[in-house]
Scaffold this motif. Structure first.
Motif, PDB file in Angstrom:
ATOM      1  N   ALA A 128     -40.705  23.437  -8.228  1.00 20.50           N
ATOM      2  CA  ALA A 128     -41.039  23.947  -6.900  1.00 20.50           C
ATOM      3  C   ALA A 128     -39.819  24.411  -6.112  1.00 20.50           C
ATOM      4  O   ALA A 128     -39.905  25.361  -5.328  1.00 20.50           O
ATOM      5  N   LYS A 129     -38.671  23.769  -6.302  1.00 17.12           N
ATOM      6  CA  LYS A 129     -37.488  24.107  -5.513  1.00 17.12           C
ATOM      7  C   LYS A 129     -36.554  25.092  -6.224  1.00 17.12           C
ATOM      8  O   LYS A 129     -35.525  25.480  -5.665  1.00 17.12           O
ATOM      9  N   GLU A 130     -36.911  25.497  -7.433  1.00 17.43           N
ATOM     10  CA  GLU A 130     -36.073  26.445  -8.170  1.00 17.43           C
ATOM     11  C   GLU A 130     -36.301  27.865  -7.666  1.00 17.43           C
ATOM     12  O   GLU A 130     -37.398  28.228  -7.230  1.00 17.43           O
ATOM     13  N   HIS A 131     -35.267  28.689  -7.773  1.00 13.02           N
ATOM     14  CA  HIS A 131     -35.421  30.107  -7.464  1.00 13.02           C
ATOM     15  C   HIS A 131     -36.254  30.770  -8.554  1.00 13.02           C
ATOM     16  O   HIS A 131     -36.140  30.413  -9.734  1.00 13.02           O
ATOM     17  N   VAL A 132     -37.050  31.737  -8.167  1.00  9.08           N
ATOM     18  CA  VAL A 132     -37.936  32.413  -9.112  1.00  9.08           C
ATOM     19  C   VAL A 132     -37.154  33.010 -10.283  1.00  9.08           C
ATOM     20  O   VAL A 132     -37.596  32.958 -11.432  1.00  9.08           O
ATOM     21  N   GLU A 133     -35.972  33.558 -10.023  1.00 10.26           N
ATOM     22  CA  GLU A 133     -35.201  34.207 -11.081  1.00 10.26           C
ATOM     23  C   GLU A 133     -34.750  33.229 -12.165  1.00 10.26           C
ATOM     24  O   GLU A 133     -34.385  33.649 -13.263  1.00 10.26           O
ATOM     25  N   LYS A 134     -34.778  31.929 -11.862  1.00  9.25           N
ATOM     26  CA  LYS A 134     -34.390  30.924 -12.848  1.00  9.25           C
ATOM     27  C   LYS A 134     -35.538  30.566 -13.801  1.00  9.25           C
ATOM     28  O   LYS A 134     -35.330  29.875 -14.790  1.00  9.25           O
ATOM     29  N   LEU A 135     -36.736  31.014 -13.486  1.00 10.05           N
ATOM     30  CA  LEU A 135     -37.909  30.684 -14.302  1.00 10.05           C
ATOM     31  C   LEU A 135     -38.051  31.646 -15.468  1.00 10.05           C
ATOM     32  O   LEU A 135     -37.621  32.797 -15.400  1.00 10.05           O
ATOM     33  N   SER A 136     -38.706  31.170 -16.522  1.00 10.81           N
ATOM     34  CA  SER A 136     -39.066  32.058 -17.623  1.00 10.81           C
ATOM     35  C   SER A 136     -40.099  33.075 -17.135  1.00 10.81           C
ATOM     36  O   SER A 136     -40.734  32.888 -16.086  1.00 10.81           O
ATOM     37  N   LEU A 137     -40.286  34.133 -17.903  1.00 10.81           N
ATOM     38  CA  LEU A 137     -41.270  35.149 -17.514  1.00 10.81           C
ATOM     39  C   LEU A 137     -42.671  34.556 -17.439  1.00 10.81           C
ATOM     40  O   LEU A 137     -43.462  34.904 -16.551  1.00 10.81           O
ATOM     41  N   GLY A 138     -42.983  33.630 -18.359  1.00 11.40           N
ATOM     42  CA  GLY A 138     -44.302  33.000 -18.320  1.00 11.40           C
ATOM     43  C   GLY A 138     -44.503  32.181 -17.066  1.00 11.40           C
ATOM     44  O   GLY A 138     -45.584  32.195 -16.456  1.00 11.40           O
ATOM     45  N   ASN A 139     -43.454  31.462 -16.640  1.00 15.59           N
ATOM     46  CA  ASN A 139     -43.572  30.659 -15.421  1.00 15.59           C
ATOM     47  C   ASN A 139     -43.597  31.538 -14.174  1.00 15.59           C
ATOM     48  O   ASN A 139     -44.267  31.214 -13.192  1.00 15.59           O
TER      49      ASN A 139
END
Length: 298
Positions: A128-139
């Motif tokens: 929840a607190k991570e930046h979107v760019e740090k997520l995988s494409l699926g997430n």
């Protein structure tokens, strides 16, 4: 609250210069049903969805909701997942989703609770607190889905919502959509995954070159598809290729998948089979939606 509103697309047409991307498209998305919207690349699915949402204006035709012309106020109550994802890459997931929910008129407290619930159900509670760019494409796809589901939308228009999702995320998404359809929400979603469409859809609209090639419940489309039969005999079934009125779609050892032109062909087939030995099975085979798709778009 249970809704009885349906979305009606009537004669939608969109041209870009000399190109007609969508050509007199008409279909209905009934309340409380998942309607699959399928077609190859360039078939016109995304353009149609953009016209439904008012992102593009139609060259001709109209969209109606609840029996009346679709308005801007109606569209503001819709959940929309566009083909181009609209997330802010450097913003934390929770903050971004709460912000997007508040733009739809949801209070901060309600928005936060709703977002946290959706994050948990789609397996993102720990991100929840991570930046979107740090997520995988699926997430990132899961976050985009949550954005579309905020605030009890009256209609869902989802462009490739299952793309890039693993089986667990697909199951979570299906459960969420089922809660919306239980409220009577019409759901229109596009997908290239025909096996998933067959599993989920209660209605199907097939596009090719901007035109509707088939529209209806899966059972209706399957009933109108090419009838085939499965034959199982005691020995090799290769001889079926020589029976008049019989088209062998596939032969594998003692099993054959056949198209029979008429009842006389059935009798010839059985007579030939019994001359050669035993008939273990001769049964109709219901065409899959993938087969129907290939037939109508060939």
């Amino acid at each position: 609250m249970i809704s009885n509103d349906s979305l009606e697309v009537r004669g939608l047409t969109r041209t870009f210069g000399e190109l007609t991307a969508v050509d007199d498209v008409s279909f209905t998305v009934p309340p409380g049903l998942l309607t699959g919207f399928v077609g190859g690349n360039g078939a016109g699915k995304t353009t149609t969805m953009r016209m439904i949402m008012g992102v593009l204006g139609p060259t001709a035709g109209e969209v109606r909701f609840g029996g009346a012309p679709l308005t801007l106020a109606d569209r503001r109550t819709f959940g929309y997942m566009p083909e181009e994802r609209g997330l802010y890459p450097k913003q934390p997931v929770l903050d971004q989703l709460v912000y997007l929910a508040r733009l739809r008129g949801i209070s901060a407290q309600v928005a936060r609770a709703e977002v946290l619930d959706h994050l948990d159900r789609l397996g993102l509670a720990g991100r929840a607190k991570e930046h979107v760019e740090k997520l995988s494409l699926g997430n990132q796809q899961r976050v985009q889905i949550i954005a579309a589901l905020m605030g009890s939308p009256r209609m869902l228009v989802l462009d490739e919502p299952f793309s890039g999702l693993d089986p667990t995320a697909v199951d979570g998404m299906v459960d969420l959509l089922a809660e919306h359809t239980a409220r009577g929400v019409p759901v229109l979603f596009s997908s290239h995954q025909l096996d998933l469409v067959e599993r989920l859809c209660e209605r199907l609209v097939i596009l090719k070159s901007g035109r509707v090639m088939a529209d209806g419940a899966p059972a209706e489309l399957q009933a109108g598809g090419t009838e085939r039969h499965r034959l199982v005999v005691g020995g090799d079934a290769g001889w079926v290729r020589g029976v008049p009125g019989v088209h062998a779609v596939d032969v594998d050892g003692n099993v054959a998948l056949l198209e029979l032109v008429d009842d006389a062909a059935v009798q010839r087939l059985l007579a030939s089979a019994l001359e050669r030995g035993t008939v273990q099975e001769l049964t109709p085979v219901r065409p899959t939606l993938a087969q129907i798709y290939r037939e109508v778009t060939a």
